[in-house]
Scaffold this motif. Structure first.
Motif, PDB file in Angstrom:
ATOM      1  N   SER A  57      52.348  65.394  38.196  1.00  0.00           N
ATOM      2  CA  SER A  57      51.149  66.165  38.541  1.00  0.00           C
ATOM      3  C   SER A  57      49.921  65.542  37.907  1.00  0.00           C
ATOM      4  N   SER A  58      48.786  65.882  38.477  1.00  0.00           N
ATOM      5  CA  SER A  58      47.521  65.517  37.828  1.00  0.00           C
ATOM      6  C   SER A  58      46.937  66.789  37.221  1.00  0.00           C
ATOM      7  N   PHE A  59      46.047  66.599  36.278  1.00  0.00           N
ATOM      8  CA  PHE A  59      45.471  67.736  35.559  1.00  0.00           C
ATOM      9  C   PHE A  59      43.951  67.639  35.560  1.00  0.00           C
ATOM     10  N   THR A  60      43.310  68.776  35.477  1.00  0.00           N
ATOM     11  CA  THR A  60      41.859  68.790  35.307  1.00  0.00           C
ATOM     12  C   THR A  60      41.552  68.980  33.820  1.00  0.00           C
ATOM     13  N   SER A  61      40.275  68.937  33.491  1.00  0.00           N
ATOM     14  CA  SER A  61      39.902  69.031  32.081  1.00  0.00           C
ATOM     15  C   SER A  61      39.980  70.449  31.542  1.00  0.00           C
ATOM     16  N   ASN A  62      39.995  71.438  32.435  1.00  0.00           N
ATOM     17  CA  ASN A  62      39.860  72.803  31.934  1.00  0.00           C
ATOM     18  C   ASN A  62      41.097  73.668  32.126  1.00  0.00           C
ATOM     19  N   SER A  63      42.235  73.038  32.399  1.00  0.00           N
ATOM     20  CA  SER A  63      43.450  73.835  32.530  1.00  0.00           C
ATOM     21  C   SER A  63      44.661  73.022  32.098  1.00  0.00           C
ATOM     22  N   VAL A  64      45.572  73.699  31.424  1.00  0.00           N
ATOM     23  CA  VAL A  64      46.808  73.002  31.035  1.00  0.00           C
ATOM     24  C   VAL A  64      47.843  73.087  32.149  1.00  0.00           C
ATOM     25  N   TYR A  65      47.492  73.756  33.227  1.00  0.00           N
ATOM     26  CA  TYR A  65      48.423  73.866  34.348  1.00  0.00           C
ATOM     27  C   TYR A  65      48.194  72.707  35.320  1.00  0.00           C
ATOM     28  N   ASN A  74      51.941  58.873  38.241  1.00  0.00           N
ATOM     29  CA  ASN A  74      51.766  58.753  36.780  1.00  0.00           C
ATOM     30  C   ASN A  74      52.725  57.718  36.191  1.00  0.00           C
ATOM     31  N   PHE A  75      53.953  57.696  36.700  1.00  0.00           N
ATOM     32  CA  PHE A  75      54.939  56.719  36.217  1.00  0.00           C
ATOM     33  C   PHE A  75      54.469  55.303  36.558  1.00  0.00           C
ATOM     34  N   LYS A  76      53.935  55.175  37.762  1.00  0.00           N
ATOM     35  CA  LYS A  76      53.450  53.862  38.197  1.00  0.00           C
ATOM     36  C   LYS A  76      52.325  53.392  37.266  1.00  0.00           C
ATOM     37  N   GLY A 276      41.135  64.910  23.248  1.00  0.00           N
ATOM     38  CA  GLY A 276      40.131  65.315  24.236  1.00  0.00           C
ATOM     39  C   GLY A 276      40.618  66.397  25.163  1.00  0.00           C
ATOM     40  N   SER A 277      40.498  66.163  26.454  1.00  0.00           N
ATOM     41  CA  SER A 277      40.824  67.224  27.410  1.00  0.00           C
ATOM     42  C   SER A 277      42.271  67.119  27.883  1.00  0.00           C
ATOM     43  N   SER A 278      42.631  67.988  28.798  1.00  0.00           N
ATOM     44  CA  SER A 278      44.013  68.016  29.298  1.00  0.00           C
ATOM     45  C   SER A 278      44.249  67.020  30.436  1.00  0.00           C
ATOM     46  N   ARG A 279      43.289  66.169  30.724  1.00  0.00           N
ATOM     47  CA  ARG A 279      43.448  65.222  31.832  1.00  0.00           C
ATOM     48  C   ARG A 279      44.623  64.264  31.605  1.00  0.00           C
ATOM     49  N   SER A 280      44.944  64.044  30.341  1.00  0.00           N
ATOM     50  CA  SER A 280      45.988  63.051  30.042  1.00  0.00           C
ATOM     51  C   SER A 280      47.397  63.616  30.163  1.00  0.00           C
ATOM     52  N   TYR A 281      47.537  64.912  30.371  1.00  0.00           N
ATOM     53  CA  TYR A 281      48.849  65.552  30.274  1.00  0.00           C
ATOM     54  C   TYR A 281      49.902  64.946  31.218  1.00  0.00           C
ATOM     55  N   GLY A 282      49.480  64.596  32.424  1.00  0.00           N
ATOM     56  CA  GLY A 282      50.417  64.028  33.401  1.00  0.00           C
ATOM     57  C   GLY A 282      51.008  62.722  32.898  1.00  0.00           C
TER      58      GLY A 282
ATOM     59  N   ASP B 497      36.714  48.436  24.889  1.00  0.00           N
ATOM     60  CA  ASP B 497      37.549  48.255  26.084  1.00  0.00           C
ATOM     61  C   ASP B 497      38.664  49.300  26.133  1.00  0.00           C
ATOM     62  N   ASP B 498      39.284  49.543  24.986  1.00  0.00           N
ATOM     63  CA  ASP B 498      40.343  50.562  24.924  1.00  0.00           C
ATOM     64  C   ASP B 498      39.782  51.935  25.276  1.00  0.00           C
ATOM     65  N   CYS B 499      38.650  52.234  24.671  1.00  0.00           N
ATOM     66  CA  CYS B 499      38.025  53.554  24.858  1.00  0.00           C
ATOM     67  C   CYS B 499      37.675  53.771  26.335  1.00  0.00           C
ATOM     68  N   VAL B 500      37.000  52.788  26.918  1.00  0.00           N
ATOM     69  CA  VAL B 500      36.589  52.919  28.321  1.00  0.00           C
ATOM     70  C   VAL B 500      37.822  52.906  29.236  1.00  0.00           C
ATOM     71  N   GLY B 501      38.830  52.145  28.841  1.00  0.00           N
ATOM     72  CA  GLY B 501      40.070  52.110  29.619  1.00  0.00           C
ATOM     73  C   GLY B 501      40.652  53.507  29.781  1.00  0.00           C
ATOM     74  N   TYR B 502      40.705  54.255  28.699  1.00  0.00           N
ATOM     75  CA  TYR B 502      41.243  55.618  28.764  1.00  0.00           C
ATOM     76  C   TYR B 502      40.311  56.552  29.533  1.00  0.00           C
ATOM     77  N   ILE B 503      39.004  56.419  29.279  1.00  0.00           N
ATOM     78  CA  ILE B 503      38.049  57.292  29.979  1.00  0.00           C
ATOM     79  C   ILE B 503      38.178  57.092  31.485  1.00  0.00           C
ATOM     80  N   ASP B 504      38.228  55.825  31.901  1.00  0.00           N
ATOM     81  CA  ASP B 504      38.336  55.531  33.338  1.00  0.00           C
ATOM     82  C   ASP B 504      39.660  56.025  33.903  1.00  0.00           C
ATOM     83  N   LEU B 505      40.706  55.884  33.116  1.00  0.00           N
ATOM     84  CA  LEU B 505      42.026  56.327  33.573  1.00  0.00           C
ATOM     85  C   LEU B 505      42.024  57.830  33.841  1.00  0.00           C
ATOM     86  N   TYR B 506      41.436  58.577  32.944  1.00  0.00           N
ATOM     87  CA  TYR B 506      41.448  60.033  33.073  1.00  0.00           C
ATOM     88  C   TYR B 506      40.412  60.532  34.061  1.00  0.00           C
ATOM     89  N   ALA B 507      39.427  59.700  34.349  1.00  0.00           N
ATOM     90  CA  ALA B 507      38.406  60.123  35.307  1.00  0.00           C
ATOM     91  C   ALA B 507      39.015  60.240  36.696  1.00  0.00           C
TER      92      ALA B 507
END
Lengths: 326, 507
Positions: A57-65, A74-76, A276-282, B497-507
């Protein structure tokens, strides 16, 4: 008029007893298995399946769901994104390398100590307690003791040997300290298991092998090791799983090491990515699944390598058959 | 077999509904893609009640605030809030929960996701983080509610950098209360005894430190302080020749260096932290020059301004601590201003037979790392500012307005008591007030920490955590001997580069 179906007293009693038995069985099952089942659902099955869903799944910044199902994207990313390759996979590799070194040490050292204790020298119970003692202290407390002892400018060790080593500042020494921490605080469990295992090795086998002229090394190799094989396999398995999930030791000792990238274990990296935010959760969930699969694969290899060989039994059977035929 | 089947069925039956209800947005907080819940027109009255003079009636409004302050700061803040509660007795009452900065955001995150009913009404945290909080959908823009409460925000009275830090897309999300940074404490007695000047800029700092080192090498540096040889703390003695004197100890693990000094060194040499798009902007020659200054302090080279190291290398030691200054083994140290009052007490006791607390002095880090003191940014200090923020979970109009009344009162009335803890007021009118300036503490030390206008804070960005963390990592590596063969610019570039790499990834 339909015939009335009658039940004999015997049939009635039998059915009643059957129902009672079932109720009793179900009650016992619920009583003994229920708590475990609930915990299993809550703390294993649910997180595992939720983790799988999160990893797809993908996540937004304002929800953990989860916001959107993205399949294996995400695996790729974990396998192809340059930042992920640099950070996550290097951390996995550091973890594997460390585990390959520390697991044998965490088997050999407690085994050697257990064998010494098994000789039951005077005061062996005190030694046994002392060896196990670091394991019962909280990780943080043991870590702080190490930090104090090996402090760069005010540490007891540097002062004792009149050296100036920043044990936690340089990558090599930093990993050495983690290893020391793992051994110091972690061998107690394996040591106790080996002590119990050695107690159960048949003493007559030592006597017989001694009479046959086996050297101490051969007695260890052909009597002791086979005798504690179940304990040995279990200790290798649990140590391997534990050190592949290494986190706390590095967190406590090496949070101030300047080259964080080279002292980060896989779990530490995963934890750090929750910044930071929950965007990384996936991605984090995908990494968790991948790490779990890697550990499962390594454990499988280890289990296969230490599996009881059938060949030995075959030879025994052949020998028994031959003996009978005489 | 039957049992296995039954278990499987039960497991599936329990899990499937849980996942279906829990996943893909169920229960999440959807408030417009993380841009904050911005009112589009004038606010309605909601549950507001007015009296005959058209004033809002606050009748027993209970406000819950979560504050990032802990320790003595929390005690002082509570005492100021107690005054507010007394003044607004029966109308508005504020109860505060203090949580460490390291736990507060995690706690808030969990609460906002799973327990919104127990979320606070007011959030007192660092204003620069507003961008990230807004992105998470935690905050309401305060201006419409200030207006509804009948409070005018005079933006000219506030320090501009603090307002900018709490603003997202032109909307203000936090009312700035103060700004604070690290400052320098020095041994006035040692400087005076050895005929050394209190430095006011980078070159003077190096000159003073190197003069002290030269004196120590020649066995002529007079020092005094707590020691283990039985010599009284007030008795002067010569610094030992056998060990290198370190006039200004600093460690990259030290909180002051970590949080403030690294950023300040960069900003005093012209660096900016955040680009227009919210991504980091510190991969610059200016930032590299600033960090080079710090590296030279620890590891001088042929090209550095200082020929001696001003500090020994503390490596991974977490903290320099107070001991070197207290023992007279150094002349300067970094400190959080909120701890200065403690130092005054400590030196008052330690040197009570000879001048007491007058033997130490304090000054800002202004100009101390600027290679070119003629530049307009040379005197800037990187600080952090606290701000009052209104939580998105507050739906009662009366509560929203009461929160604004409280925030406005705090900003205008915390004044000198809060400044004594190193938190300089965000309002120029407060800073210039006679109540503030006439307090003895102002002349003694608050005035030495400069004006709020000298401070800069991290501009608003929703990538705050990344911009902040990766720069701190760069500072650590720049000051570490493990990376002495890597150019500072290359360290910054790699971290960027690391910092922007993560920001871009999550964007």
């Amino acid at each position: 008029m339909k015939p009335v179906r009658t039940t004999t007293l015997r049939e009635y009693a039998f059915k009643r007893e059957k129902l009672n038995n079932r109720a009793r069985s179900a009650g016992s099952l619920a009583f003994f298995f229920g708590p475990y089942f609930i915990c299993f659902i809550m703390f294993f099955a649910f997180p595992l399946v939720l983790g799988l869903i999160m990893s797809m799944s993908s996540f937004t910044s304002n929800s953990v769901y989860p916001a959107e199902f993205v399949g294996f994207s995400n695996f790729k990313t974990v396998f192809t994104n340059p930042v992920m390759i640099k950070d996550f996979w290097s951390s996995v590799w550091y973890t594997i390398r460390f585990a390959l070194i520390i697991v044998p040490l965490c088997i050999i050292i407690p085994l050697a100590l257990a064998m010494l204790i098994n000789l039951k020298p005077p005061g062996y119970k005190i030694f046994r307690a002392c060896i196990y003692l670091p394991g019962i202290f909280p990780l943080t407390a043991t870590g702080l003791i190490l930090l104090r002892m090996f402090s760069y400018h005010n540490g007891f060790i540097n002062a004792l040997f009149d050296i100036s080593v920043d044990w936690f500042g340089q990558t090599g020494t930093a990993w050495f300290m983690v290893g020391l921490f793992c051994i110091w605080g972690g061998i107690g469990g394996n040591f106790i298991i080996f002590c119990a295992g050695l107690e159960n090795v048949d003493k007559s086998l030592y006597e017989a092998s001694g009479i046959d002229g086996a050297s101490p090394w051969k007695r260890f190799l052909y009597v002791t090791l086979p005798g504690i094989k179940p304990q040995l396999v279990m200790c290798i398995f649990t140590s391997l799983c534990g050190y592949m999930n290494l986190y706390g030791q590095n967190y406590i000792l090496l949070s101030n090491t300047p080259d964080q990238d080279s002292v980060m274990t896989a779990v530490f990296r995963i934890q750090n990515m929750l910044l930071g935010s929950s965007r990384s959760y996936g991605y984090v969930a995908a990494m968790g699944i991948i790490l779990g699969l890697i550990i499962a694969a390594i454990s499988a290899v280890q289990m296969i390598a230490t599996k009881e060989r059938q060949g030995g039994n075959k030879r025994v059977s052949a020998f028994v058959d031959w003996k009978k035929s005489q | 077999m039957k049992l296995t089947k039954a278990l499987c069925c039960a497991l599936t039956g329990l899990l499937v509904p849980a996942f279906l209800s829990g996943c893909f947005g169920g229960g999440g907080n959807d408030n417009g893609g993380g841009n904050g819940n911005i009112p589009t027109g004038p606010l309605d009255d909601g549950d507001l009640v007015y009296d005959e003079n058209d004033n809002i009636v606050y009748n027993g409004v209970e406000l819950k605030m979560w504050s990032v302050t802990t320790g003595d700061d929390a005690v002082v803040q509570d005492s100021i809030i107690a005054k507010f509660n007394e003044l607004y007795d029966g109308m508005i009452r504020v109860t505060t929960t203090h949580t460490s900065r390291y736990d507060l955001e995690t706690l808030m995150n969990t609460t906002m996701q799973f327990d919104r009913a127990n979320a606070p009404d007011v959030f007192f945290s660092h204003g620069s983080r507003a961008g990230e909080y807004v992105d998470k959908g935690w905050l309401l823009p305060i201006e419409p509610y200030m207006e509804k409460a009948g409070i005018a925000v005079d933006k000219d009275d506030y320090v501009e950098a603090l307002l900018d830090a709490s603003s997202v897309n032109g909307h203000l999300y936090g009312l700035p209360q103060d700004v604070h940074s690290a400052m320098v404490v020095y041994r006035a007695d040692i400087l005076e005894k050895n005929g050394l000047e209190v430095p006011s800029n980078y070159k003077e700092l190096i000159a003073t430190c190197e003069a002290a080192i030269d004196l120590a090498k020649a066995g002529n540096l007079w020092i005094r302080g707590e020691n283990s040889s039985g010599i009284p703390a007030t008795e002067w003695r010569k610094a030992p020749v056998s060990t290198a004197y370190e006039p200004f100890p600093m460690a990259y693990g030290d909180m002051w260096v970590h949080e403030f000094v690294g950023f300040t060194a960069a900003v005093q040499n012209g660096a900016t932290f955040v680009a227009e798009d919210g991504k980091p902007a510190w991969n610059s020659d200016e930032a590299a020059e600033g960090l080079q200054v710090l590296r030279d302090f620890v590891m001088p080279s042929d090209n550095s301004e200082n020929k001696y190291a001003l500090t020994k290398e503390y490596g991974s030691e977490y903290d320099v601590g107070n001991a070197p200054l207290r023992m007279g083994n150094s002349i300067f140290k970094f400190l959080g201003p909120w701890e200065y009052a403690k130092d005054l007490t400590e030196y008052g006791r330690l040197l009570s037979d000879d001048g007491g607390a007058d033997n130490i002095g304090t000054m800002t880090v202004s100009n101390l790392f600027a290679k070119d003191t003629t530049k307009e940014y040379a005197n800037k200090i990187k600080g952090e500012g606290h701000a009052f923020m209104l939580m998105e979970t507050v739906t009662s109009r009366t509560k929203q307005c009461a929160a604004m009344v409280f925030a406005d009162w705090m900003v205008n009335n915390a004044g000198v008591e809060w400044a004594k803890r190193g938190h300089l007021p965000s309002l120029k009118s407060v800073e210039n007030s006679s109540e503030y300036r006439d307090d003895p503490a102002y002349a003694q030390y608050i005035s030495k920490w400069g004006s709020c206008d000298d401070y800069v804070v991290m501009p608003s960005t929703k990538y705050y955590s990344y911009v902040d963390k990766y720069f701190k990592d760069s500072v650590q590596q720049a000051m570490s001997s493990q990376f002495k063969n890597s150019a500072v610019k290359s360290i910054l570039q790699q971290k960027y580069d690391d910092c922007v790499g993560y920001i871009d990834l999550y964007a």
